[in-house]
Scaffold this motif. Structure first.
Motif, PDB file in Angstrom:
ATOM      1  N   SER A   1       0.808  -1.218   0.000  1.00  0.00           N
ATOM      2  CA  SER A   1       0.000   0.000   0.000  1.00  0.00           C
ATOM      3  C   SER A   1       0.844   1.273   0.000  1.00  0.00           C
ATOM      4  O   SER A   1       0.358   2.343  -0.366  1.00  0.00           O
ATOM      5  CB  SER A   1      -0.944   0.009   1.204  1.00  0.00           C
ATOM      6  OG  SER A   1      -0.207  -0.039   2.409  1.00  0.00           O
ATOM      7  N   SER A   2       2.114   1.150   0.395  1.00  0.00           N
ATOM      8  CA  SER A   2       2.997   2.322   0.401  1.00  0.00           C
ATOM      9  C   SER A   2       4.154   2.156  -0.582  1.00  0.00           C
ATOM     10  O   SER A   2       5.211   2.752  -0.425  1.00  0.00           O
ATOM     11  CB  SER A   2       3.533   2.566   1.813  1.00  0.00           C
ATOM     12  OG  SER A   2       4.222   1.422   2.295  1.00  0.00           O
ATOM     13  N   THR A   3       3.940   1.329  -1.614  1.00  0.00           N
ATOM     14  CA  THR A   3       5.003   0.984  -2.552  1.00  0.00           C
ATOM     15  C   THR A   3       4.805   1.668  -3.903  1.00  0.00           C
ATOM     16  O   THR A   3       3.704   1.691  -4.444  1.00  0.00           O
ATOM     17  CB  THR A   3       5.045  -0.543  -2.765  1.00  0.00           C
ATOM     18  OG1 THR A   3       5.445  -1.167  -1.539  1.00  0.00           O
ATOM     19  CG2 THR A   3       6.022  -0.931  -3.858  1.00  0.00           C
ATOM     20  N   THR A   4       5.888   2.226  -4.438  1.00  0.00           N
ATOM     21  CA  THR A   4       5.927   2.696  -5.821  1.00  0.00           C
ATOM     22  C   THR A   4       6.831   1.738  -6.575  1.00  0.00           C
ATOM     23  O   THR A   4       8.020   1.634  -6.285  1.00  0.00           O
ATOM     24  CB  THR A   4       6.481   4.128  -5.911  1.00  0.00           C
ATOM     25  OG1 THR A   4       5.623   5.010  -5.181  1.00  0.00           O
ATOM     26  CG2 THR A   4       6.528   4.596  -7.368  1.00  0.00           C
ATOM     27  N   ALA A   5       6.248   1.032  -7.538  1.00  0.00           N
ATOM     28  CA  ALA A   5       6.965  -0.043  -8.228  1.00  0.00           C
ATOM     29  C   ALA A   5       7.287   0.338  -9.665  1.00  0.00           C
ATOM     30  O   ALA A   5       6.514   1.039 -10.329  1.00  0.00           O
ATOM     31  CB  ALA A   5       6.130  -1.316  -8.215  1.00  0.00           C
TER      32      ALA A   5
ATOM     33  N   GLY B   1      -3.104  -4.112  -3.446  1.00  0.00           N
ATOM     34  CA  GLY B   1      -3.076  -2.754  -2.914  1.00  0.00           C
ATOM     35  C   GLY B   1      -1.873  -1.914  -3.238  1.00  0.00           C
ATOM     36  O   GLY B   1      -1.656  -0.870  -2.605  1.00  0.00           O
ATOM     37  N   CYS B   2      -1.061  -2.315  -4.212  1.00  0.00           N
ATOM     38  CA  CYS B   2       0.103  -1.501  -4.582  1.00  0.00           C
ATOM     39  C   CYS B   2      -0.370  -0.115  -5.020  1.00  0.00           C
ATOM     40  O   CYS B   2      -1.283   0.012  -5.841  1.00  0.00           O
ATOM     41  CB  CYS B   2       0.883  -2.162  -5.710  1.00  0.00           C
ATOM     42  SG  CYS B   2       2.443  -1.343  -6.099  1.00  0.00           S
ATOM     43  N   SER B   3       0.266   0.929  -4.483  1.00  0.00           N
ATOM     44  CA  SER B   3      -0.250   2.285  -4.678  1.00  0.00           C
ATOM     45  C   SER B   3       0.063   2.861  -6.051  1.00  0.00           C
ATOM     46  O   SER B   3      -0.753   3.582  -6.633  1.00  0.00           O
ATOM     47  CB  SER B   3       0.299   3.221  -3.596  1.00  0.00           C
ATOM     48  OG  SER B   3       1.715   3.229  -3.616  1.00  0.00           O
ATOM     49  N   ARG B   4       1.247   2.537  -6.598  1.00  0.00           N
ATOM     50  CA  ARG B   4       1.610   3.121  -7.892  1.00  0.00           C
ATOM     51  C   ARG B   4       2.573   2.197  -8.631  1.00  0.00           C
ATOM     52  O   ARG B   4       3.523   1.676  -8.039  1.00  0.00           O
ATOM     53  CB  ARG B   4       2.257   4.488  -7.695  1.00  0.00           C
ATOM     54  CG  ARG B   4       2.415   5.259  -8.990  1.00  0.00           C
ATOM     55  CD  ARG B   4       2.459   6.737  -8.752  1.00  0.00           C
ATOM     56  NE  ARG B   4       2.256   7.462 -10.000  1.00  0.00           N
ATOM     57  CZ  ARG B   4       2.321   8.772 -10.110  1.00  0.00           C
ATOM     58  NH1 ARG B   4       2.578   9.513  -9.045  1.00  0.00           N
ATOM     59  NH2 ARG B   4       2.128   9.354 -11.267  1.00  0.00           N
TER      60      ARG B   4
ATOM     61  N   ASN C   1     -12.617  -2.563 -11.237  1.00  0.00           N
ATOM     62  CA  ASN C   1     -12.579  -3.173  -9.904  1.00  0.00           C
ATOM     63  C   ASN C   1     -12.468  -2.159  -8.779  1.00  0.00           C
ATOM     64  O   ASN C   1     -12.203  -2.530  -7.629  1.00  0.00           O
ATOM     65  CB  ASN C   1     -11.412  -4.167  -9.839  1.00  0.00           C
ATOM     66  CG  ASN C   1     -11.619  -5.361 -10.748  1.00  0.00           C
ATOM     67  OD1 ASN C   1     -12.245  -6.336 -10.362  1.00  0.00           O
ATOM     68  ND2 ASN C   1     -11.102  -5.284 -11.965  1.00  0.00           N
ATOM     69  N   THR C   2     -12.679  -0.890  -9.101  1.00  0.00           N
ATOM     70  CA  THR C   2     -12.635   0.224  -8.133  1.00  0.00           C
ATOM     71  C   THR C   2     -11.412   0.140  -7.215  1.00  0.00           C
ATOM     72  O   THR C   2     -11.527   0.272  -5.993  1.00  0.00           O
ATOM     73  CB  THR C   2     -13.938   0.290  -7.303  1.00  0.00           C
ATOM     74  OG1 THR C   2     -14.094  -0.926  -6.558  1.00  0.00           O
ATOM     75  CG2 THR C   2     -15.141   0.510  -8.199  1.00  0.00           C
ATOM     76  N   LEU C   3     -10.261  -0.091  -7.817  1.00  0.00           N
ATOM     77  CA  LEU C   3      -9.019  -0.136  -7.062  1.00  0.00           C
ATOM     78  C   LEU C   3      -8.417   1.266  -6.976  1.00  0.00           C
ATOM     79  O   LEU C   3      -8.765   2.164  -7.749  1.00  0.00           O
ATOM     80  CB  LEU C   3      -8.030  -1.096  -7.741  1.00  0.00           C
ATOM     81  CG  LEU C   3      -8.501  -2.553  -7.841  1.00  0.00           C
ATOM     82  CD1 LEU C   3      -7.502  -3.377  -8.638  1.00  0.00           C
ATOM     83  CD2 LEU C   3      -8.704  -3.160  -6.460  1.00  0.00           C
ATOM     84  N   LEU C   4      -7.484   1.461  -6.047  1.00  0.00           N
ATOM     85  CA  LEU C   4      -6.920   2.783  -5.799  1.00  0.00           C
ATOM     86  C   LEU C   4      -5.564   3.000  -6.461  1.00  0.00           C
ATOM     87  O   LEU C   4      -5.063   4.113  -6.498  1.00  0.00           O
ATOM     88  CB  LEU C   4      -6.790   3.022  -4.288  1.00  0.00           C
ATOM     89  CG  LEU C   4      -8.104   2.960  -3.498  1.00  0.00           C
ATOM     90  CD1 LEU C   4      -7.816   3.128  -2.006  1.00  0.00           C
ATOM     91  CD2 LEU C   4      -9.080   4.016  -3.988  1.00  0.00           C
ATOM     92  N   GLY C   5      -4.950   1.938  -6.982  1.00  0.00           N
ATOM     93  CA  GLY C   5      -3.616   2.077  -7.557  1.00  0.00           C
ATOM     94  C   GLY C   5      -3.599   2.922  -8.818  1.00  0.00           C
ATOM     95  O   GLY C   5      -4.608   3.067  -9.515  1.00  0.00           O
TER      96      GLY C   5
END
Length: 289
Positions: free
Chosen positions: A122-126, A146-149, A174-178
Motif C-alpha cells: 500500500s505504500s510501494t511505488t513499483a 493494494g500496490c499504490s503506484r 474493480n474500483t481499485l486505488l492504484g
C-alpha cells in the motif's frame, strides 16, 4: 490406480527449464504415475503443439516465453483472470477433452514477494521492466494486493503504453486505488531513486547469458527492494549489483516455485508438495545446474 498421464512445458528455448525437475519431483513424492517433459516449441509451431495436446491426450502444459500470449486464441476456454491479463502460463486438458488456459504467474510472484521481503504494497511505488505476459500477471496481482503506484517500462514503448491502458481499465472496473503510468526506457536509470520496488520481468540475465543486465543501477536508492523473475542463475548479475548497492533482493525462485505449485494443483487436483519442489530446484541450482 490412477491413469498414467503426460505433462510438460512449451517454451523456446526450453533446455534451461527446471519445470521438469520440479514437477517430476512432486509426482514422485506423491506417488503419481505422471511424467513431465520439456518441449521446445518455436512460435511458428504453437498451433501444431496445441493440436498435439489434443491428439496425444497430454494432461496439461505450462507455457513460457515467448508463447504466453500466442496460445490464447487456440484454446477452448480461458480463465477470466488469464483473459484479463492477456497471457496463459498453464493449460489443462479437462475431463471432457477441452483445453482451458490459466495464469498462475502473478499470484505466485506476489505470494513469494510478500513472504520473503515483508513489503507493504500500500505504500510501494513499483517499476516493472518489461511488458510481456509475466509483467501483466505481476502488475494485476500487485494492484489486487493494494500496490499504490506502478510504472511500466519496455524497450518497445508502445507495448508499455498498451499494458498501462489495460491496467487502467482493470483499476476502473474493480474500483481499485492504484495508479499506473508508462515510463520511457531511456528515462528509467535517472528515475531509479523514485522507486521502492524494482522488478525485472525480462529474460535478460537468464542462463546462459548470465553476465547481462537490463539496466544500470548507479542511481539505485539504498533499501530499494529489487526483484528478478529469472531463477537460473539463482542470483542474477542484476540482483548481485543491486545487493552491492544496498538493496534488499528477491530472487525468481519463489515465484517459480509458487506459480508451479498452483499449476500442479490445476493439473492434479492435489495439494502441491512445495517443500520438496523447492528443495529439488534449489539443490540443482546450488550445484551449478
Amino acid at each position: 490406480m490412477k491413469e498414467s498421464k503426460l505433462f510438460g512445458i512449451y517454451a523456446h528455448p526450453v533446455h534451461h527449464s527446471m519445470s521438469p525437475l520440479m514437477h517430476n519431483t512432486a509426482f514422485s513424492y506423491l506417488e503419481l504415475p505422471y511424467y513431465y517433459q520439456a518441449f521446445d516449441i518455436p512460435p511458428e509451431a504453437i498451433e501444431q503443439a496445441i493440436e498435439a495436446m489434443r491428439l496425444l491426450h497430454i494432461g496439461g502444459v505450462n507455457v513460457s516465453i515467448p508463447l504466453k500470449e500466442k496460445v490464447l486464441p487456440l484454446l477452448d476456454e480461458v480463465d477470466a483472470e488469464a483473459r484479463l491479463i492477456g497471457a496463459v502460463n498453464t493449460i489443462v486438458r479437462e475431463e471432457n477433452g477441452l483445453l482451458k488456459g490459466y495464469n498462475t504467474d502473478g499470484a505466485g510472484y506476489v505470494q513469494s514477494l510478500i513472504a520473503e521481503t515483508g513489503i507493504v504494497l500500500s505504500s510501494t511505488t513499483a517499476l516493472i521492466l518489461g511488458a510481456g505476459g509475466a509483467a501483466k500477471g505481476i502488475a494485476v496481482y500487485l494492484l489486487k494486493q493494494g500496490c499504490s503506484r506502478i510504472f511500466v517500462s519496455n524497450r518497445n514503448q508502445e507495448k508499455a503504453i498498451e499494458l498501462v491502458r489495460q491496467l487502467e481499465a482493470y483499476i476502473a472496473e474493480n474500483t481499485l486505488l492504484g495508479k499506473v503510468e508508462a515510463l520511457p526506457w531511456e528515462s528509467v536509470e535517472e528515475k531509479l531513486p523514485a522507486f521502492s520496488l524494482l522488478i525485472n520481468t525480462t529474460p535478460v540475465g537468464m542462463w546462459p547469458k548470465v553476465e547481462e543486465t537490463p539496466i544500470q543501477l548507479e542511481l539505485l536508492a539504498p533499501n530499494t527492494i529489487v526483484s528478478d523473475i529469472v531463477y537460473n542463475p539463482l542470483k542474477t548479475a542484476f540482483l548481485a549489483e543491486a545487493e552491492r548497492r544496498g538493496a534488499k533482493i528477491h530472487t525468481g525462485l519463489g515465484m517459480f516455485i509458487y506459480q508451479g505449485a498452483l499449476a500442479f494443483e490445476l493439473f492434479t487436483g492435489q495439494k502441491a508438495p512445495i517443500k520438496q519442489m523447492k528443495e529439488a530446484v534449489l539443490n540443482h541450482l546450488q550445484q551449478g545446474g
